[in-house]
Write an enzyme that holds these catalytic residues in place. Structure first.
Site, mmCIF file in Angstrom:
data_model
loop_
_atom_site.group_PDB
_atom_site.id
_atom_site.type_symbol
_atom_site.label_atom_id
_atom_site.label_comp_id
_atom_site.label_asym_id
_atom_site.label_seq_id
_atom_site.Cartn_x
_atom_site.Cartn_y
_atom_site.Cartn_z
ATOM 1 N N GLU A 430 19.716 -9.811 -45.443
ATOM 2 C CA GLU A 430 21.104 -9.843 -44.983
ATOM 3 C C GLU A 430 21.147 -10.094 -43.475
ATOM 4 O O GLU A 430 20.599 -9.336 -42.681
ATOM 5 C CB GLU A 430 21.749 -8.487 -45.309
ATOM 6 C CG GLU A 430 23.139 -8.318 -44.768
ATOM 7 C CD GLU A 430 23.702 -6.908 -45.054
ATOM 8 O OE1 GLU A 430 23.018 -6.084 -45.701
ATOM 9 O OE2 GLU A 430 24.825 -6.635 -44.611
ATOM 10 N N ASP A 503 21.269 -3.932 -45.705
ATOM 11 C CA ASP A 503 21.513 -2.679 -44.999
ATOM 12 C C ASP A 503 21.821 -1.568 -45.987
ATOM 13 O O ASP A 503 22.355 -1.816 -47.059
ATOM 14 C CB ASP A 503 22.721 -2.830 -44.045
ATOM 15 C CG ASP A 503 22.419 -3.791 -42.912
ATOM 16 O OD1 ASP A 503 21.219 -4.062 -42.665
ATOM 17 O OD2 ASP A 503 23.374 -4.279 -42.268
ATOM 18 N N ASP A 505 24.150 0.404 -46.349
ATOM 19 C CA ASP A 505 25.546 0.823 -46.263
ATOM 20 C C ASP A 505 26.364 0.140 -47.353
ATOM 21 O O ASP A 505 25.820 -0.571 -48.189
ATOM 22 C CB ASP A 505 26.118 0.516 -44.862
ATOM 23 C CG ASP A 505 26.053 -0.972 -44.539
ATOM 24 O OD1 ASP A 505 25.726 -1.772 -45.449
ATOM 25 O OD2 ASP A 505 26.319 -1.345 -43.381
ATOM 26 N N ASP A 507 28.505 -2.336 -47.232
ATOM 27 C CA ASP A 507 28.438 -3.799 -47.196
ATOM 28 C C ASP A 507 27.140 -4.303 -47.812
ATOM 29 O O ASP A 507 27.130 -5.281 -48.558
ATOM 30 C CB ASP A 507 28.529 -4.312 -45.750
ATOM 31 C CG ASP A 507 29.975 -4.407 -45.287
ATOM 32 O OD1 ASP A 507 30.858 -4.366 -46.172
ATOM 33 O OD2 ASP A 507 30.202 -4.513 -44.069
#
Ligand code: 0RA
Length: 641
Positions: A430, A503, A505, A507
């Site tokens: 990402e 990541d 998280d 997203d």
């Protein structure tokens, strides 16, 4: 007869019985597949199946399953109660035979659709063999009987413990920790299967109760509409395009029964779930073939007859008439033949014609009787046919230009030098900055890096022609070398590990889901073949003096703090918000280094759950998506689709 007397009487027989279950403890995998979570939950299904058989025979209406606070399971039904009379040859009570003789379970007598062989039907004796303790309590003949077993052996003889006017069977068992890697039951896994069981056997009421501290809850599964409600459930987060669920049920004779429910949605993918004797036949088989050919036949006949397609126009293909379809096909038969790699493909040849004829007649009747719904469905099929033609042209164009054939690798790809796919891996990273670190930190020989910019296209909302025009997706397809959809070719796959590195998280989880959706819909063998993994970047870096620690969860971090807290010294904790915060060396050390890293393999354990998850996460309806993400946020690290 007193317990003591009987004990002496059947000692000799017992020896034989004991030998009978030894192989199960020696090689549990042969009987329940694995000793991991799947095998563990399988024990519950074995016991529940016996109660469902009793319900199908018409003697039982409710079944309750309880996870007790010590992680033992209780299954109770209101059937006739397991038989307690002495077995004529073994001279021990039938219930004891059921629990101590291999393969005796589920087949003590005739009648009903029972599963012999295959995935299930190994019976209560296998559950006993793999349990630390097992107890049965039977209400029958106005009495209450009880017997206990352990690790495949009889522990106490069958005794009367009271009187009752009710009938029924109650089984408690506690899986043996010597056998299973973990003995913690997962409510959602049991919930999923028990709900499916209730859909497949209309009218049966199944209750699932969790009594464990902090997780107390109860769910009731009871569907008078059976698989009609199953279709409704699968479509709950989708837009359906016509109001009625098409449904039919035909019993040919005592040996053959078919039930079908179907409804079209505005989706592009199909979801056809097939079952034989309540077992999900994920590899399809004769019932599936019969259904599909009838579907294509009926829609083409209707389309020609009603001038939806002109004389000179091409016929609708199977894919055209299945686009957006949600369907459940459930057959019941006395001698199911399970074939295929995972024994989930129905082989009985007589079923094909039976399902085909029944579907032909009933689907034709539905279309004739509901012309406005027929028109809506036909319109959808025709749009699918036109889109298929457009996609074919798009594919041909890209094929001609060599875009997808791996000859022209994408510019953003940092390839590895290794040519053997089995030794090569590709990281889908990402963001460009993390991509840069990964390129610097990687093992150039065996690790390729493909940075992905931002969100990739949501393939759930597009057809293949549009999907193939997305740059990020084209890059992936070219890098993998194995093409997509009908053209997918596993042998051309250039990396045997495809590692998604995002990541830690929301997203990151979203991007990972978008990627998995794409793989699941258009490169399914990547997932079923076990090629897809999720990397696990650390959540925290903790420095104390010269020591540096990395931890991957809140729990691990708490544990670390407890361990290093006792001798004071300055502790510096960094919580990583993204991969970009790590330099190339750290990224290598924590996430990419073969000897240090943890990869989570993505498995397609369950098509219904996967479809549900993908539609919920990727569909149009926002509230269910938010709810799902909130409920599952804590599990995101352990994504198992
Ligand atoms: C009477 C006869 C038979 C089975 C049962 C009762 C029975 C078995 C189980 C297992 C769990 N719950 C149950 N409730 C009743 C044998 C008849 C046959 O095999 O068809």
């Amino acid at each position: 007869m007193s317990a003591d007397v009987r004990q002496q009487q059947y000692n000799a027989e017992q020896i034989q019985v004991l030998e009978g279950l030894d192989p199960v403890r020696k090689r549990p995998g042969m009987y329940i597949g694995t000793t991991g979570p799947r095998g563990l939950h399988h024990l519950v299904y074995e016991v529940v199946d016996n109660s469902v058989d009793e319900a199908l025979a018409g003697f039982c209406k409710t079944i309750s399953v309880t996870i007790q606070s010590d992680n033992s399971i209780v299954v109770e039904d209101d059937g006739r109660g397991m038989p307690v009379d002495l077995h004529p040859k073994l001279n021990i009570p039938a219930v004891e035979v059921i629990h101590t003789v291999l393969h005796a379970g589920g087949k003590f007598g005739g009648g009903g659709y029972k599963v012999s062989g295959g995935l299930h039907g190994v019976g209560a004796s296998v559950v006993n063999a793999l349990s630390e303790i097992m107890e049965v309590e039977i209400r029958r003949n106005g009495k209450i009987y009880k017997q206990t077993y352990s690790k495949g052996k009889t522990k106490t003889p069958l005794i009367e413990i009271g009187e009752s006017r009710k009938n029924g069977s109650k089984t408690m068992f506690k899986p043996d920790p010597e056998i299973f890697e973990e003995i913690d039951f997962d409510f959602s896994i049991l919930e999923h299967r028990l709900r499916e069981m209730a859909f497949l056997n209309k009218g049966i009421k199944i209750t699932l109760k969790d009594e464990r501290e902090g997780q107390k809850r109860t769910e009731v599964f009871h569907y008078e509409g059976g698989i009609r409600e199953f279709v409704k459930h699968q479509n709950k987060n989708k837009e359906v395009i016509h109001p009625d669920i098409i449904y039919f049920e035909v019993k040919k004779d005592i040996d053959h029964e078919v039930e079908v429910a179907m409804q079209y949605t505005d989706r592009y993918n199909e979801l056809i779930l097939s079952y034989a004797n309540n077992i999900n036949t994920s590899e399809g088989g004769t019932h599936m073939i019969g259904f599909k050919s009838a579907l294509t036949r009926v829609f083409n006949d209707y389309a020609r007859k009603n001038k939806f397609i002109k004389e000179n126009e091409e016929a609708l293909t199977g894919e055209d008439v299945r686009e957006g379809l949600t369907a459940i096909i459930s057959v019941k038969l006395t001698n199911p033949q399970f074939e295929g790699q995972t024994k989930t493909k129905l082989g009985n040849s007589e079923i094909r014609g039976f399902v085909e004829t029944v579907t032909n007649e009933n689907l034709t009747a539905f279309l004739e009787e509901n012309p406005s719904q027929a028109r809506i469905i036909l319109d959808k099929c025709l749009r699918a046919a036109r889109a298929r033609e457009a996609a074919r042209k798009a594919r041909e164009l890209t094929r001609r230009k060599g875009v997808l054939d791996g000859l022209t690798l994408p510019g953003k790809l940092a390839d590895c030098s290794e040519k053997d796919p089995a030794l090569s891996e590709i990281f889908l990273v990402e963001g460009d900055s993390a991509g840069g670190s990964a390129k610097q930190g990687r093992d150039r020989k065996r690790q390729a890096i493909l940075p992905l910019r931002g969100k990739i296209l949501n393939v759930e909302k597009a057809r293949l022609d549009r999907i193939l025009s997305s740059e990020e997706i084209k890059n992936m397809i070219t890098a993998f070398g194995c093409n997509v959809g009908e053209d997918f070719n596993e042998e051309k796959l250039r990396y045997h590990k495809i590692i998604i590195m995002t990541d830690a998280d929301v997203d990151g989880a979203h991007i990972r889901t978008l990627l998995l959706t794409f793989f699941y819909r258009y490169m399914t063998p990547l997932i079923t073949g076990g090629y897809v993994y999720a990397a696990q970047p650390p959540l925290f870096q903790t420095k104390k003096g010269k020591e540096v620690y990395y931890t991957y969860s809140e729990r691990e971090q708490e544990k670390l703090m407890a361990e290093i807290a006792d001798n004071p010294g300055k502790v510096v904790i960094q919580r990583y918000k993204g991969l970009g915060e790590m330099d190339f060396h750290q990224l290598w050390e924590t996430t990419m280094d073969y000897s240090n890293r943890t990869l989570i393999q993505i498995t397609l354990d369950d098509v219904t759950a996967a479809d549900e998850m993908f539609t919920t996460l990727m569909g149009d309806k926002v509230p269910p998506r938010r709810k799902f993400i909130e409920e599952n946020a804590k599990y995101v690290r352990n994504l198992d689709i």
